[in-house]
Scaffold this motif. Structure first.
Motif, PDB file in Angstrom:
ATOM      1  N   LYS A 193       0.832  -1.193   0.000  1.00  0.00           N
ATOM      2  CA  LYS A 193       0.000   0.000   0.000  1.00  0.00           C
ATOM      3  C   LYS A 193       0.874   1.253   0.000  1.00  0.00           C
ATOM      4  N   SER A 194       1.947   1.246   0.805  1.00  0.00           N
ATOM      5  CA  SER A 194       2.838   2.415   0.822  1.00  0.00           C
ATOM      6  C   SER A 194       3.558   2.572  -0.514  1.00  0.00           C
ATOM      7  N   VAL A 195       3.937   1.454  -1.126  1.00  0.00           N
ATOM      8  CA  VAL A 195       4.591   1.529  -2.439  1.00  0.00           C
ATOM      9  C   VAL A 195       3.605   2.064  -3.470  1.00  0.00           C
ATOM     10  N   ASP A 196       2.346   1.608  -3.413  1.00  0.00           N
ATOM     11  CA  ASP A 196       1.329   2.098  -4.341  1.00  0.00           C
ATOM     12  C   ASP A 196       1.095   3.596  -4.161  1.00  0.00           C
ATOM     13  N   GLU A 197       1.044   4.040  -2.911  1.00  0.00           N
ATOM     14  CA  GLU A 197       0.838   5.470  -2.654  1.00  0.00           C
ATOM     15  C   GLU A 197       2.015   6.285  -3.188  1.00  0.00           C
ATOM     16  N   GLU A 198       3.219   5.770  -3.010  1.00  0.00           N
ATOM     17  CA  GLU A 198       4.403   6.464  -3.539  1.00  0.00           C
ATOM     18  C   GLU A 198       4.348   6.538  -5.062  1.00  0.00           C
ATOM     19  N   HIS A 199       3.940   5.462  -5.700  1.00  0.00           N
ATOM     20  CA  HIS A 199       3.807   5.467  -7.162  1.00  0.00           C
ATOM     21  C   HIS A 199       2.750   6.474  -7.612  1.00  0.00           C
TER      22      HIS A 199
ATOM     23  N   ARG B  90       1.833   9.235  -6.014  1.00  0.00           N
ATOM     24  CA  ARG B  90       2.391  10.580  -5.858  1.00  0.00           C
ATOM     25  C   ARG B  90       3.347  10.905  -6.997  1.00  0.00           C
ATOM     26  N   THR B  91       4.200   9.960  -7.350  1.00  0.00           N
ATOM     27  CA  THR B  91       5.150  10.175  -8.452  1.00  0.00           C
ATOM     28  C   THR B  91       4.403  10.406  -9.756  1.00  0.00           C
ATOM     29  N   MET B  92       3.363   9.613 -10.002  1.00  0.00           N
ATOM     30  CA  MET B  92       2.580   9.752 -11.231  1.00  0.00           C
ATOM     31  C   MET B  92       1.880  11.110 -11.273  1.00  0.00           C
TER      32      MET B  92
ATOM     33  N   ASP C  41       1.515  16.593 -13.412  1.00  0.00           N
ATOM     34  CA  ASP C  41       1.540  18.040 -13.191  1.00  0.00           C
ATOM     35  C   ASP C  41       2.692  18.686 -13.953  1.00  0.00           C
ATOM     36  N   ASP C  42       3.843  18.019 -13.937  1.00  0.00           N
ATOM     37  CA  ASP C  42       5.013  18.528 -14.663  1.00  0.00           C
ATOM     38  C   ASP C  42       4.732  18.569 -16.162  1.00  0.00           C
ATOM     39  N   LEU C  43       4.092  17.528 -16.693  1.00  0.00           N
ATOM     40  CA  LEU C  43       3.767  17.483 -18.114  1.00  0.00           C
ATOM     41  C   LEU C  43       2.759  18.584 -18.475  1.00  0.00           C
ATOM     42  N   LYS C  44       1.754  18.800 -17.630  1.00  0.00           N
ATOM     43  CA  LYS C  44       0.778  19.865 -17.894  1.00  0.00           C
ATOM     44  C   LYS C  44       1.455  21.227 -17.890  1.00  0.00           C
TER      45      LYS C  44
END
Length: 136
Positions: free
Chosen positions: A100-106, A108-110, A115-118
């Motif tokens: 679950k923590s790994v999924d949440e980190e992914h 956030r990264t996504m 946001d960076d792409l926009k």
């Protein structure tokens, strides 16, 4: 074909007795040491195999069932005494918490990448001239 039947029976007896002798615990083998029985079965397949079945094989008692788990008061229901199969990672709460923590980190990264792409697309639109030509 019928002429080959005695040879097949002798081979089957050899294989059965050899496997049975190898799998039997050395402490319960009767009359000869286990290596001597193996040698006898291999050298004299027919006589050695019959001798193993008659004189070397441990006696099986009918009262004690052969089960891989210990016999206790609930022996009538051995499924309660069988060792539990190993739990998979899907059943481990620590593993699920870590996932679950790994999924949440992914996630956030996504979101950060999106946001960076926009932001890049917005800057490119601002730099683009209004005449419809692509930027150089």
């Amino acid at each position: 074909m019928i002429r080959l039947l005695p040879y097949f029976l002798e081979l089957a007896l050899l294989v059965f007795c050899l496997i049975d002798c190898i799998q039997t615990d050395s402490s319960i083998v009767r009359n000869l040491p286990k290596p001597a029985w193996i040698l006898l079965i291999i050298v004299l397949p027919l006589i050695g195999g019959i001798a193993w079945l008659v004189a070397g094989r441990p006696e099986r008692t009918a009262s004690a069932p052969r089960v891989p788990w210990p016999s206790t008061r609930t022996s009538g229901y051995p499924e309660y005494e069988r060792p539990r199969p190993p739990r998979g990672p899907d059943d481990d709460p620590d593993f699920l918490r870590q996932m679950k923590s790994v999924d949440e980190e992914h996630e956030r990264t996504m979101r950060q990448w999106e946001d960076d792409l926009k932001e890049r697309e917005r800057r490119l639109r601002e730099q683009r001239p209004d005449d419809g030509t692509p930027p150089a």
